[in-house]
Design an enzyme around this catalytic site. Sequence first.
Site, short mmCIF file in Angstrom:
data_model
loop_
_atom_site.label_atom_id
_atom_site.label_comp_id
_atom_site.label_asym_id
_atom_site.label_seq_id
_atom_site.Cartn_x
_atom_site.Cartn_y
_atom_site.Cartn_z
N PHE A 149 34.65 78.65 7.77
CA PHE A 149 34.54 78.41 8.36
C PHE A 149 32.90 77.37 7.58
O PHE A 149 32.48 78.80 7.51
CB PHE A 149 33.53 79.40 9.38
CG PHE A 149 32.37 78.66 10.62
CD1 PHE A 149 33.44 77.55 11.79
CD2 PHE A 149 31.07 78.86 10.43
CE1 PHE A 149 32.86 77.24 12.68
CE2 PHE A 149 30.39 78.32 11.66
CZ PHE A 149 31.44 77.73 12.50
N ASP A 234 28.60 79.62 0.08
CA ASP A 234 28.15 79.27 1.15
C ASP A 234 28.38 80.36 1.69
O ASP A 234 28.40 81.07 2.55
CB ASP A 234 29.56 78.61 2.32
CG ASP A 234 28.93 78.02 3.57
OD1 ASP A 234 27.55 79.18 3.86
OD2 ASP A 234 29.43 77.63 5.01
N LYS A 263 20.64 79.94 8.80
CA LYS A 263 20.41 81.06 9.75
C LYS A 263 19.47 81.77 9.94
O LYS A 263 18.02 81.46 10.12
CB LYS A 263 21.95 81.66 9.84
CG LYS A 263 23.04 81.14 10.54
CD LYS A 263 24.98 81.96 11.01
CE LYS A 263 25.26 81.34 11.29
NZ LYS A 263 26.32 80.56 10.56
#
Length: 412
Positions: A149, A234, A263
């Site tokens: 993802f 990531d 985030k």
Amino acid sequence: MSLFTDTPVRTATEYIQLGEAHSAANYAPLPVVIATARGSWVTDVAGNRYLDCLSAYSAVNFGHGNERIVDAARDQLGRVTLTSRAFHHDQFGPFCAELTALVGKQLVLPMNTGAEAVETGIKVARKWGYRVKGVPAGRANMVVAANNFHGRTTTVISFSDDPDARADFGPYTPGFRAVPFGDAAALAAAINGDTVAVLLEPVQGEAGVILPPPGYLARVRELCTRHNVLFIADEVQSGLARTGRTLACEHYGVVPDMYLLGKALGGGVVPVSAVLADADVLGVLRPGQHGSTFGGNPLACAVGRAVVGMLATGEYQERARVLGEQLRAGLESLVGHGVTAVRSLGLWAGIDVDPGLGTGRAVCERLLAHGVLAKDTHGQTLRLAPPLVIEPAELDGAVEALRRSLKDLASS
Ligand SMILES: *Cc1c(COP(=O)(O)O)cnc(C)c1O
């Protein structure tokens, strides 16, 4: 109910119906309408309190309304919030210097969302491939992992294998090859002379907190070095203390060539993402080749500086590590009692729910009734990622609520 009323006091059902009537249905939220939040707790419009065990997918690592972050934001709101990168501003240099020092890379390129950081990483890796590695024009490829993802843009979903994320959104961006996560031999076989990068989540978050098998990331590092390929980690979800270290890669003793952060970097206040690498990689970009109106804005930088300052002490990393041990012990006591497997690193857990009992979503609905917010993923998996400021007793409360939720489903 009037839409433009002076007293916008509505019931939860009314708020939900209003949203459903007027928004795209690209989410299926649990039926709770949050009005306020502090620390690890949120309060809904009827005054019910819930323990937040999702933390906006780790974007709220430091808790809701964290005083130091909110103070930094409030202070910056009164000064200047947006200049564009057409001009310098006094938060930019300090933010870049502090973040690069924390992460241990020479340069940073600030963006806004995680998907933008991924897109930026792809562009930089391709340009590096053509200009530095010498890949023939238009031939660059990148190796990615199955069940990844990395966000929701058209290029990023081009290398997703989730049918919901992908179907009907083609044509897809070419130049990506997926191999099973954890299979170093498959990764080695996928690398060829035109490979510019390997892009991985060191711990696959949305896939259900899937940890890399022992030695895997070290082998990826070796392969990338040997074949002159960039290793891009990531760490949008795994980074910034969630796993008990500043970066999840530290657990495995590897240093990638590029980190993607997002985030938690925005402190739960504004979207802030970043791409970090050394000058031989990020130095390939010249003015006009990449940018963002909002990337690196004064408010984002001020908030990001507060976040970096909090991470620099190591206090949150230590908290995630210690509380993570407590969480793991609690969750392991549920294996065989409605739970088939538990995976965790720091304060981040994936819990596989016995299909005989119900879906991950069904467990989340029971958890909501017991005052805990959590999110399912891929059908049978429940994911827990409470704010790192959670108290030990609250964490035990979350595990207890899960035990009761599983019991509810077993007896229904
Ligand atoms: C959430 C996430 C992204 C995308 O971030 P957005 O801010 O939603 O665009 C990318 N990579 C990983 C690993 C993520 O968890």
